[in-house]
Scaffold this active site. Structure first.
Site, short mmCIF file in Angstrom:
data_model
loop_
_atom_site.label_atom_id
_atom_site.label_comp_id
_atom_site.label_asym_id
_atom_site.label_seq_id
_atom_site.Cartn_x
_atom_site.Cartn_y
_atom_site.Cartn_z
N LYS A 20 -9.75 -7.81 -10.83
CA LYS A 20 -10.16 -6.41 -10.91
C LYS A 20 -8.98 -5.53 -11.31
CE LYS A 20 -11.42 -2.69 -7.92
NZ LYS A 20 -10.77 -2.33 -6.68
N LYS A 75 0.82 -1.21 0.00
CA LYS A 75 0.00 0.00 0.00
C LYS A 75 0.86 1.26 0.00
CE LYS A 75 -4.41 -0.91 -0.14
NZ LYS A 75 -5.18 -0.57 -1.33
N LYS A 122 -5.11 -14.74 -14.66
CA LYS A 122 -6.51 -14.95 -14.29
C LYS A 122 -7.30 -13.66 -14.34
CE LYS A 122 -5.68 -14.81 -9.29
NZ LYS A 122 -6.31 -13.99 -8.44
#
Ligand code: TRP
Length: 329
Positions: A197, A111, A194
């Protein structure tokens, strides 16, 4: 009966990858375990969503999970911020979580890299809040993906530490729930990897037919096989995986045959695949919209979920306060 708990991110709609991954398993599990599913709308504040989006994101995700078959009468489904006991337990757990171990967490380091302009304390203590989510219901099992394994490990550590510090055997140490072979990986349409999002290669349950057609027609392929019975390169193999997931066995066999004798036209395969995906997603899209627009129903679901979750959470919090040494006057 064992208790299973899972937090659901309140950003992003469900795509086929989510559906054949966790969601379909949640629907099955609700009949086999005492299930708590909640929307992690406090965790979502770590990325500073806009007030005008916050509610709508929660509403969308809630409608999608219910449309997919999570039954609010069976599982306890609630909104994290509706259960203030979670925040209170989080505060108490923070007193025994150490800066060093939090700073070393992979999700935190990632993050920092992704949002260097917003390294807030909520990001640092994200695993503590996640621990509070889990142990407030004394959950035994938590279905987590690879990216959340370390956070679950931290939750175990904090629960164990609490037991140790206060010399009690109070909190259950949560175990990861492994879906094993039930987990179907859905490939993306961009050739490799795969559906996800962040990859931006998803087909969403809520996508309109025209959008699905466009996405599928743009899928990566190659120039076609040159020799009979050749092995398929990954992008083509991925299309066949999707076909197997979405289409009738006859359809799959037809295109396999065409691939093997080199007569295949990818355009035909894509057209068929798009229609089969549309046939699969349409009932979900309609149901999602129906639920999304039914404020009265959603309000009932959310209230009922919060009541059930708070019943269990307030009992835990009461006992935890006692263990820590708080007494009433
Ligand atoms: N961090 C999880 C995710 O990003 C969501 C989450 C929050 C969660 N609290 C949880 C998952 C508790 C399992 C248990 O996907």
């Amino acid at each position: 009966m064992e208790t299973v708990l899972s937090g659901i991110r309140s950003t992003g709609n469900l795509h086929l990858g989510n559906y054949f991954g966790a969601v379909r398993n949640f629907v099955k599990m609700q009949h086999e375990y005492n299930c708590y599913f909640f929307i992690a709308d406090l965790h979502s504040l770590t990325t500073h969503p806009k007030p005008e989006n916050l509610h709508d994101n929660i509403r969308k995700v809630l409608s999608e999970y219910i449309a997919c078959g999570i039954d609010p009468e069976v599982a306890t489904i609630y909104i994290q911020s509706d259960v203030p006991e979670i925040s209170q337990l989080y505060l108490l757990l923070n007193m025994n979580a150490y800066i060093g171990e939090l700073e070393r967490t992979t999700t935190f380091k990632e993050k920092i890299r992704k949002q260097p302009e917003n390294v807030n304390a909520g990001l640092l203590t994200y695993p503590v809040l996640m621990c509070a989510d889990i142990i407030i219901h004394n959950a035994n099992k938590v279905p987590v993906g690879k990216d959340q394994e370390q956070n679950l490990e931290m939750a175990r550590k904090f629960a164990k530490r609490f037991n140790h510090i206060y010399n009690v055997d109070y909190f259950t140490l949560p175990e990861p729930f492994n879906f094993g072979s039930d987990l179907v990986k859905v490939p993306g349409l961009d050739g490799t990897g795969k559906m996800g999002k962040s990859e931006g290669n998803g087909i969403y349950l809520i996508d309109e037919p025209s959008v699905i057609r466009k996405k599928v027609m743009r899928a990566v392929t190659d120039a076609g096989p040159e020799q009979p019975n050749s092995t398929k390169p990954e992008p083509v193999q991925n299309l066949f995986y999707l076909l197997e997931l979405m289409s009738e066995p006859d359809t799959v066999a037809h295109f396999e045959q065409a691939y093997n004798d080199c007569s295949i036209r990818y355009g035909d395969l894509k057209k068929q695949l798009a229609e089969d995906i549309i046939q699969f997603t349409t009932p979900y899209r309609e149901r999602i919209l129906e639920i999304y627009n039914d404020s009265e129903y959603l309000s009932k679901v959310v209230k009922n979920g919060a009541n059930r979750a708070r019943e269990s959470a307030s009992k835990t919090l009461r006992e935890v306060r006692e263990i820590i040494g708080y007494k009433s006057f």
